[in-house]
Structures are given as structure tokens and as C-alpha cells.
Design a protein around this motif. Sequence first.
Motif, short mmCIF file in Angstrom:
data_model
loop_
_atom_site.label_atom_id
_atom_site.label_comp_id
_atom_site.label_asym_id
_atom_site.label_seq_id
_atom_site.Cartn_x
_atom_site.Cartn_y
_atom_site.Cartn_z
N LYS A 157 84.53 11.19 -42.60
CA LYS A 157 83.79 10.42 -43.61
C LYS A 157 84.68 10.04 -44.78
CE LYS A 157 79.04 11.98 -42.71
NZ LYS A 157 77.87 12.70 -43.26
N GLU A 158 85.56 10.96 -45.18
CA GLU A 158 86.49 10.67 -46.27
C GLU A 158 87.35 9.45 -45.96
OE1 GLU A 158 88.87 14.07 -47.22
OE2 GLU A 158 87.67 14.51 -49.00
N ARG A 163 81.20 5.56 -46.25
CA ARG A 163 80.37 4.36 -46.20
C ARG A 163 78.94 4.71 -45.82
NH1 ARG A 163 83.32 0.30 -42.53
NH2 ARG A 163 81.29 -0.76 -42.53
N LYS A 164 78.00 3.98 -46.39
CA LYS A 164 76.57 4.31 -46.26
C LYS A 164 75.88 3.62 -45.08
CE LYS A 164 76.85 6.60 -50.16
NZ LYS A 164 76.82 8.08 -50.17
N ASP A 165 76.59 2.73 -44.38
CA ASP A 165 75.90 1.97 -43.34
C ASP A 165 75.89 2.65 -41.98
OD1 ASP A 165 78.63 1.62 -43.37
OD2 ASP A 165 78.57 -0.40 -42.52
N PHE A 166 76.52 3.86 -41.86
CA PHE A 166 76.44 4.62 -40.61
C PHE A 166 75.32 5.66 -40.72
CE2 PHE A 166 81.20 3.80 -40.14
CZ PHE A 166 81.01 2.80 -39.19
N TRP A 171 77.64 8.67 -36.95
CA TRP A 171 78.70 9.57 -37.41
C TRP A 171 79.04 10.59 -36.32
CZ3 TRP A 171 81.85 8.21 -40.87
CH2 TRP A 171 81.47 7.62 -42.08
N GLN A 172 78.03 11.13 -35.65
CA GLN A 172 78.26 12.10 -34.58
C GLN A 172 79.12 11.50 -33.47
OE1 GLN A 172 74.10 13.01 -33.69
NE2 GLN A 172 74.41 15.12 -34.35
N ILE A 173 78.80 10.27 -33.09
CA ILE A 173 79.54 9.62 -32.01
C ILE A 173 80.98 9.33 -32.44
CG2 ILE A 173 79.71 7.48 -30.66
CD1 ILE A 173 76.63 7.54 -30.49
N ILE A 203 77.19 -1.13 -32.00
CA ILE A 203 76.77 -1.22 -33.41
C ILE A 203 77.91 -0.79 -34.33
CG2 ILE A 203 75.18 -0.29 -35.15
CD1 ILE A 203 73.12 0.01 -32.83
N ILE A 204 78.60 0.29 -33.94
CA ILE A 204 79.72 0.80 -34.74
C ILE A 204 80.84 -0.24 -34.80
CG2 ILE A 204 81.58 2.54 -34.81
CD1 ILE A 204 79.48 4.52 -33.57
N TYR A 205 81.15 -0.86 -33.64
CA TYR A 205 82.18 -1.90 -33.62
C TYR A 205 81.83 -3.04 -34.58
CZ TYR A 205 83.47 0.26 -29.09
OH TYR A 205 83.83 1.13 -28.11
#
Length: 225
Positions: A157-158, A163-166, A171-173, A203-205
Motif C-alpha cells: 500500500k505504501e 490509493r483509495k480506489d482499491f 488489495w488481497q489479490i 479492474i485493477i489493470y
Amino acid sequence: MVKHTVVVAEAQTLFRDMITSFVEDMEEFSVIGKLTNGQEVIDFIKQKEVRPFLCLLDIHMPIMDGMECAKKLKEIYPNIKIVLLSAYEDEESIERVLSVCADGYILKSSSLDEFKETLRFIIDGKFVAPQKMVHHFAKRLDSLLKMERESSLHYIKEHFNHRKDFNKREWQIIQLMKKGWTNRMIAEHLGISEGTVKNYLSIIYKKLNIKSRVELLKILSEMTG
């Protein structure tokens, strides 16, 4: 004074007699068996119904070597102390010693004082090994700790600037991808289908403005402390 019982296993008669003599010269120990291979050690313990305090095993023995014997003994009699003896300190031998959970490792090139000191450390519950092995183990441990730290969610995350959009699942994935897991492994771990994992990755991409798994893995691989 109650003496600690010892079994010595060494294929070469000269070394076996020398080791036995060294051990018997110490008031803390008493040798109850002199054997030539690992299978004889296991048979001796079973047949005699004895549990020696310590087994000194040469790594290179016929029929059953010291490594295999140590592994079997630790499975059957976990409280028996195991010290492995070897003329070698190469990385392959070091890796194998660490894998069998031995209590100590003595090089045959060690001095008599070093030999006796090692056995006394073993009595106190310490693991004793040559300096090269300790350095190798420390290096491996540092590497594993670094990998673990860099795969932590906080660390990831650092590097994504929190970022707030995940969401939590994304985040787990990302974290499991950082560990090198496949879609199937991720799906089984999270209790979802592979198709769902692929949907999350899409979605992450999109959020990262990238187009493929390769690009995501490249981003993750560049996260180093």
C-alpha cells in the motif's frame, strides 16, 4: 554424575574409534553404541529399546547416510539430539543440514577443543555450526525476511501511495500476485472462482492504466526496499 548416553555412527573404523575416544574422554558422556551406518543406528535404538541422549552421525555413510538417519530419528524420537559430522562445508551440504533439523554440525577438520566445546553447547540446548554455515543461514534468513516484508500489505500500500480506489479484495489479490501466486492459487485461497479473479485483475489493470498481468508483475517486481 549422571552421564549423557551417546551413539556414534561412522563408516570408517579409524574415525569411529577416534570419535568414540574423544567422547569417552569427556566426563559428561558415555558411548553406548559404535555403528557403521544410519540403518544400524535406528535398528540399535529399536532393538535395545534405548533412547540415547545424543547421536553423532557422519553425513557420508553407506546404506543410510547421516542426513536420512537424522531425518528419521527426528520424526520418531524428536527429543534425541543429533550432531552431524562431515569433511565438507559446501552450500549443498549446508542446505541439507538445515533441512533435517539437526542440533549441530561439526567439521572433521575441527580441533579437539572445538569438538568438545560443541558437544557441551549441545547439552545446553544450543545449535552449533561452523561459521560459514551460520553466515549462510543468516543470509538466507535475511532474504526470507526481506521477501516477507516486501509482500506485506502495508508495504504494498505504501508503494501505491495508499490509493483509495482499491477495495479490500483488490488489495488481497495484488498482495498475492506480489508473492508470485497463480490465478488458481489465488482463487483457492480466497474461495472464489478463477473467472472472478480474472475480473478483479481486469479492474485493477484499468485503475492502474495498464493492460496486462506482465505489466502488473513488472510494477510489483520493482518494489524493493
